[in-house]
Design a protein around this motif. Structure first.
Motif, PDB file in Angstrom:
ATOM      1  N   GLU A 720      36.965  38.351  54.483  1.00 50.44           N
ATOM      2  CA  GLU A 720      36.827  38.835  53.155  1.00 50.44           C
ATOM      3  C   GLU A 720      38.021  39.414  52.390  1.00 50.44           C
ATOM      4  O   GLU A 720      38.382  38.955  51.277  1.00 50.44           O
ATOM      5  CB  GLU A 720      35.664  39.467  52.936  1.00 50.44           C
ATOM      6  N   LEU A 721      38.989  40.248  53.183  1.00 52.70           N
ATOM      7  CA  LEU A 721      39.836  40.888  52.237  1.00 52.70           C
ATOM      8  C   LEU A 721      40.998  40.041  52.144  1.00 52.70           C
ATOM      9  O   LEU A 721      41.747  39.809  51.274  1.00 52.70           O
ATOM     10  CB  LEU A 721      40.205  42.192  53.113  1.00 52.70           C
ATOM     11  N   ARG A 722      41.070  39.284  53.345  1.00 57.60           N
ATOM     12  CA  ARG A 722      42.031  38.080  53.281  1.00 57.60           C
ATOM     13  C   ARG A 722      41.878  37.020  52.285  1.00 57.60           C
ATOM     14  O   ARG A 722      42.740  36.347  51.798  1.00 57.60           O
ATOM     15  CB  ARG A 722      42.230  37.420  54.769  1.00 57.60           C
ATOM     16  N   ASP A 723      40.683  36.839  52.122  1.00 58.42           N
ATOM     17  CA  ASP A 723      40.325  35.696  50.977  1.00 58.42           C
ATOM     18  C   ASP A 723      40.734  36.293  49.726  1.00 58.42           C
ATOM     19  O   ASP A 723      41.081  35.671  48.726  1.00 58.42           O
ATOM     20  CB  ASP A 723      38.635  35.483  50.960  1.00 58.42           C
ATOM     21  N   HIS A 724      40.379  37.587  49.504  1.00 63.24           N
ATOM     22  CA  HIS A 724      40.887  38.323  48.121  1.00 63.24           C
ATOM     23  C   HIS A 724      42.317  38.200  48.030  1.00 63.24           C
ATOM     24  O   HIS A 724      42.737  37.800  46.872  1.00 63.24           O
ATOM     25  CB  HIS A 724      40.386  39.758  48.339  1.00 63.24           C
ATOM     26  N   ILE A 725      43.261  38.323  49.260  1.00 61.91           N
ATOM     27  CA  ILE A 725      44.511  38.230  48.814  1.00 61.91           C
ATOM     28  C   ILE A 725      45.022  37.065  48.800  1.00 61.91           C
ATOM     29  O   ILE A 725      46.034  36.707  47.595  1.00 61.91           O
ATOM     30  CB  ILE A 725      45.194  38.952  50.145  1.00 61.91           C
ATOM     31  N   SER A 726      44.563  35.928  49.337  1.00 59.83           N
ATOM     32  CA  SER A 726      45.028  34.623  49.390  1.00 59.83           C
ATOM     33  C   SER A 726      44.610  34.124  47.978  1.00 59.83           C
ATOM     34  O   SER A 726      45.243  33.254  47.199  1.00 59.83           O
ATOM     35  CB  SER A 726      44.440  33.728  50.401  1.00 59.83           C
ATOM     36  N   GLY A 727      43.170  34.283  47.416  1.00 62.58           N
ATOM     37  CA  GLY A 727      43.004  33.981  46.201  1.00 62.58           C
ATOM     38  C   GLY A 727      43.893  34.657  45.176  1.00 62.58           C
ATOM     39  O   GLY A 727      44.278  34.101  44.254  1.00 62.58           O
ATOM     40  N   LEU A 728      44.394  35.821  45.278  1.00 64.95           N
ATOM     41  CA  LEU A 728      45.196  36.594  44.090  1.00 64.95           C
ATOM     42  C   LEU A 728      46.481  35.794  44.294  1.00 64.95           C
ATOM     43  O   LEU A 728      46.902  35.524  43.302  1.00 64.95           O
ATOM     44  CB  LEU A 728      45.461  38.108  44.722  1.00 64.95           C
ATOM     45  N   LEU A 729      46.999  35.657  45.421  1.00 71.37           N
ATOM     46  CA  LEU A 729      48.371  34.739  45.569  1.00 71.37           C
ATOM     47  C   LEU A 729      48.095  33.292  44.780  1.00 71.37           C
ATOM     48  O   LEU A 729      49.193  33.028  43.999  1.00 71.37           O
ATOM     49  CB  LEU A 729      48.934  34.816  46.892  1.00 71.37           C
ATOM     50  N   LEU A 730      47.109  32.707  45.284  1.00 68.09           N
ATOM     51  CA  LEU A 730      46.946  31.444  44.471  1.00 68.09           C
ATOM     52  C   LEU A 730      46.936  31.541  42.865  1.00 68.09           C
ATOM     53  O   LEU A 730      47.522  30.556  42.177  1.00 68.09           O
ATOM     54  CB  LEU A 730      45.628  30.949  45.168  1.00 68.09           C
ATOM     55  N   ARG A 731      46.460  32.367  42.356  1.00 68.70           N
ATOM     56  CA  ARG A 731      46.159  32.580  40.826  1.00 68.70           C
ATOM     57  C   ARG A 731      47.385  33.034  40.370  1.00 68.70           C
ATOM     58  O   ARG A 731      47.811  32.520  39.117  1.00 68.70           O
ATOM     59  CB  ARG A 731      44.935  33.509  40.651  1.00 68.70           C
ATOM     60  N   LEU A 732      48.182  33.821  40.996  1.00 69.27           N
ATOM     61  CA  LEU A 732      49.483  34.248  40.699  1.00 69.27           C
ATOM     62  C   LEU A 732      50.454  33.144  40.627  1.00 69.27           C
ATOM     63  O   LEU A 732      51.311  32.924  39.732  1.00 69.27           O
ATOM     64  CB  LEU A 732      50.031  35.367  41.290  1.00 69.27           C
TER      65      LEU A 732
END
Length: 964
Positions: A720-732
């Protein structure tokens, strides 16, 4: 007893001296007094003998000495000490003083009054005759007058006047106990006769007997003052008794002013005792009614007396005293302060002209005045005393306002009252937050005047106090009341207030940020009446504000302030770097804090992400953010929350946010090589890694149960935390404006983070034999990706946004080379003996298929790997390597489908890459019963119908359960 003995006050005459000798000495004295031919010293000795033995000649003797003293004073020049008495005159003065002192000591009742009268009369005549010359050079004012203190210094410099004042003091010391009132009255009368020159005599004698002199002079002055109350005699335009035009009162004023400089405590006690005695009795005698007006007028005319009156006054003004003053005040207005508000004005002038206990007195006025403004339900009662206190305080404010805002040529060097208030500011700061409206508004007005007088630093001090201590919206309104009064003069002070508060380590910083958020929100909504812009001031101090993000309790308010103020459009690189670091640190700290309240946690994460998205518009902003996020995900302590495992080949304590520890390892290896006198002949990575350990770090310790995996929490939480980070990078990446460019930056950052060397990091794939050259680096890449699952997630994310993965070609190549080397070394073993290597091989093949590095036919390896043995798998992986070597997946290899808008790679027809698929096709044909469906789809159907150019070949990864 003879007549001579009686007059001498009982002194025995010399039996050996007869009348003939006395008469002869008298003739010699008369002749010597007319002429100086016989010598002054001899005449003086004769005169002293006659003074004792011939009472009838005493007036002549005193007259002779008065004349001699007059000549000495006449010859004295205060600017030239050498013009003082001659040695012979000094000897005469010494003999006379010794003789008179002896007479006074032995028979004070007879000699003290007589000598005192002569010395004072002589001093009076001398001071009136030579007073104009006893002014020190450069000390006189425009009218030619000098201060009493300076005149005393000049007179005491003369031997003659010093002798007279000393002998007068001795006489007074003997008379004080018996008739102090009479002798003081006589002294004051003499002063009036020879005013104003004689005042220095009384002043100096008062320094010798301060308590008695001050008390008596005050009493005598009161008697004179009370006698003038009935008529209009000697009144000034304000209908007050003009003390300077009443000789005795003027002398009292000057003498007490001089004594107050050196004996303030005595003067204070005397004035307070006189004040208390006048209000202790209910009778309204003339002297009692006149006492307070008398003291007020003295204080108004003299700074030392004002200081003495006000010092400690608060301690003696009890509620009973206030009641008594309220009773007496109408009588004062009728007799002494006949003009309207004259009493109010004289009290105001005293308060603003001195610095003695002014804060305490103003505080008393505020407290008593505030009692009348308290709501009746809370015990408020508006008495005459409360009204009077409010009138006095408001009048003081009006006068101070005129002094502060007056033209420079009308202002003095300083305003004593404001200077004193500044030194005792804490009491008035507390009143700013009072519930009483009068106390609050009055304190605001007073402190605003102090701020204009002392400067912008004081304004900042007041604003800091308010922001640190306001707990309600009502209290915060004081800022809106105070700031408009000073901001027009102390412009741009808001940034300084914000800067000082953010830099300080005050424990009330949380209250400050909360109050600042309220003020900024009001300004942003257009509901603020404050002219100064807190938004502008906050924006100028954003680096300091961002620093507070690292404190968990302050994070939300800081983020809210950043959102309201907006980021600066042009940030310097060091500032941008620090802001990004703080934001990333806060994001990860909040993300892994699963115990935080869910709503607050989500708000903080959302605000951080929005702020990061804005920073992507800054030059280099996206690169810095991506770098920090990757550092935190891989090389910091946060990585273990994402499922990362500590590398067994990594030295202890080598993980840290920012990648600084890799430099430490490099430096350590550098030092180890120096020990052996050897240095690397070519640039290497951060460490030289072998299967047995790390150079400089020793052998790899044997693995123990519990060492791996070093994951905090369960695997589901880590995912779940990895999904948060990957989603953040994707949006950035999308926030950069150009989405494709954003993914490119992320890919290049990944390569920089994971690949330890800068050599051979290009997109082209070399010959298979070149694997031996890059094996050390490839092992490091493979180990890093294996230990950090977030890297697989990010690579799969980039694979779905073609052609971003092509920039990570070196990472895919490194994992692929490690797989080929492994399966080559275990060709004779069973495939199932290496589950981790099987999983890695499947993931890298799937990754290459999703990213369209290889055609779908070759990507089938991930699905049919279970039918292969190590030798077969190695050969097929070599085929894939050779395909990649001849078909480099560069960004230019991809096209956009006009109908769907998707990016794809055209591999051509099956015949174009058939040689690289033959081994796989043969193995699948040998195991046709297991993979019939896949074989038919990719090898039978494609043989019947070639895919046209520009159309993608079916992607086998659509059937693979991959994660992103």
């Amino acid at each position: 007893m003879t007549m001579s003995e009686e007059v001498a006050g009982g002194q025995e005459a010399n039996p050996a001296q007869d009348k003939q000798d006395i008469m002869m000495q008298l003739r010699l004295f008369i002749e010597g007094a007319k002429s100086d031919k016989l010598g002054s010293l001899r005449v003086s000795q004769i005169a002293l003998n006659l003074l004792r033995n011939l009472p009838s000649a005493r007036d002549a003797v005193f007259e002779y000495y008065a004349g001699m003293l007059e000549r000495m004073v006449e010859n004295y020049n205060p600017e030239n000490p050498e013009t003082n008495a001659t040695p012979e005159e000094e000897e005469i003065i010494s003999e006379v003083q010794e003789a008179l002192s002896g007479y006074i000591e032995r028979n004070p009742s007879s000699w003290a009054p007589m000598v005192s009268k002569w010395s004072l009369d002589t001093l009076g005549k001398l001071t009136q005759q030579f007073g104009s010359k006893m002014i020190p050079k450069g000390k006189a004012d425009k009218s030619g007058k000098s201060s009493l203190h300076e005149r005393v210094s000049c007179w005491l410099g003369c031997v003659a006047s010093r002798f007279l004042i000393q002998i007068s003091a001795e006489c007074l010391s003997k008379q004080m106990d018996d008739d102090s009132k009479g002798c003081i009255a006589s002294l004051l009368d003499t002063s009036v006769t020879h005013a104003p020159y004689f005042e220095w005599v009384v002043a100096h004698l008062g320094s010798c007997f301060p308590s008695i002199i001050i008390n008596r002079i005050l009493s005598l002055g009161l008697m004179e003052y009370s006698g003038l109350s009935g008529g209009k005699f000697k009144r000034d335009p304000e209908s007050l008794i003009n003390l300077q035009k009443v000789p005795k009162l003027n002398s009292v004023l000057n003498i007490l002013s001089h004594l107050g400089r050196n004996h303030q405590n005595v003067l204070q006690e005397s004035m307070h005792n006189l004040f208390l005695s006048s209000i202790s009795d209910d009778s309204n005698s003339a002297s009692q009614s006149a006492t307070v007006p008398y003291l007020l007028q003295l204080a108004a005319e003299s700074s030392p007396m004002a200081r003495a009156l006000l010092s400690g006054l608060v301690d003696i003004v009890t509620p009973q005293v206030l009641v008594r003053l309220e009773t007496l005040s109408p009588n004062w207005n009728q007799l002494y302060f006949t003009k309207e508000n004259s009493l109010l004005e004289i009290v105001t002038n005293i308060l603003v002209s001195t610095d003695s206990d002014i804060p305490e007195i103003l505080l008393l006025l505020l407290e008593k005045g505030g009692e009348g403004t308290t709501p009746k339900g809370e015990g408020g009662k508006d008495s005459d005393t409360s009204k009077a206190c409010r009138m006095i305080f408001n009048n003081v404010l009006a006068v101070l306002f005129q002094q502060v805002h007056g033209h420079a040529r009308h202002r003095t060097d300083g305003i004593p009252a404001l200077q004193s208030i500044h030194a005792n500011i804490s009491v008035f700061l507390d009143l700013l937050l009072s519930r009483n409206q009068f106390l609050r508004s009055s304190s605001v007005q007073l402190l605003a005047l102090v701020a204009l007088y002392k400067g912008r630093s004081f304004s900042i001090q007041v604003l800091r106090y308010l922001f640190y201590n306001c707990n309600t919206d009502t209290e915060l309104l004081v800022v809106a009341d105070f700031l408009p009064r000073v901001e027009i003069f102390h412009f741009n002070c808001i940034p300084d207030v914000i800067s000082q508060c953010l830099r300080s380590r005050d424990t009330k910083i949380e209250i400050f940020l909360s109050n600042l958020l309220k003020v900024v929100s009001a300004e942003n909504s257009g509901k603020s009446d404050i002219r100064s812009s807190f938004l502008t001031g906050l924006r100028s101090q954003q680096p300091l504000l961002i620093e507070r993000l690292l404190e968990p309790k302050l994070a939300y308010n800081v983020l809210a302030l950043v959102r309201l103020s907006g980021l600066n459009t042009k940030l310097r690189i060091p500032t941008l770097h620090r802001i990004c670091h703080c934001l990333v640190q806060l994001y990860f700290t909040t993300l892994v804090n699963l115990t935080m309240e869910a709503s607050l946690r989500n708000k903080i994460l959302h605000l951080v992400e929005v702020t990061m998205s804005e920073l992507c518009d800054q030059r280099f902003g996206s690169q810095i953010l991506l770098r920090f996020i990757l550092e935190a995900s891989i090389n910091s302590d946060f990585s273990v929350h994402l499922g990362s495992k500590k590398d067994a080949n990594q030295p202890p304590n080598s993980i840290g946010f920012g990648g600084g520890d890799k430099k430490t390892d490099t430096a350590k290896l550098f030092r180890e090589n120096l020990k052996f006198g050897s240095m690397p002949v070519q640039p290497l990575g951060s460490t030289t890694v072998f299967h047995s350990g790390i150079i400089g770090g020793g052998k790899v310790p044997p693995s123990r149960d519990g060492d791996t995996p070093a994951v905090i929490g369960c695997e589901e939480t880590a995912m779940e935390l990895r999904d948060h980070i990957s989603g953040l990078l994707l949006r950035l990446c999308r926030a950069c404006g150009n989405e494709e460019e954003g993914y490119k930056k992320l890919a290049l950052q990944l390569v920089e983070m994971v690949s330890p060397d800068i050599m051979y990091n290009g997109i082209p794939w070399p010959e298979e034999e070149f694997i031996k050259v890059t094996m050390e680096r490839d092992l490091e890449i493979s180990r890093t990706i294996e230990n950090n699952p977030i890297l697989w997630t990010l690579l799969e994310l980039l694979a779905r946004h073609k052609p971003a993965l092509s920039y990570c070609s070196v990472l895919v190549r490194g994992v692929m080379s490690v797989c080929i080397s492994h399966w080559q070394s275990v060709a004779a073993s069973r495939l199932l003996n290496y589950p981790q290597q099987i999983e890695m091989t499947k993931r890298v093949i799937t990754l290459m298929g999703v990213g369209q590095f290889i055609p779908g036919h070759l990507a089938l390896v991930a699905q049919v790997i279970h039918i292969l043995d190590p030798a077969q798998l190695n050969c097929i992986l070599v085929d894939i390597w050779n395909y990649m070597r001849g078909n480099v997946p560069g960004p230019s290899s991809y096209s956009i489908c006009h109908s769907t808008g998707q990016v794809y790679r055209n591999f051509g027809t099956y015949s174009d890459f058939k040689p690289y698929c033959d081994r796989l096709r043969m193995v699948m044909l040998a195991n046709l019963e297991k993979v019939a469906d896949l074989f038919k789809l990719y090898f039978v159907e494609s043989a019947k119908k070639e895919v046209l150019n520009g159309q993608p070949i079916p992607d086998p990864t659509q059937h693979i359960n991959g994660t992103s």
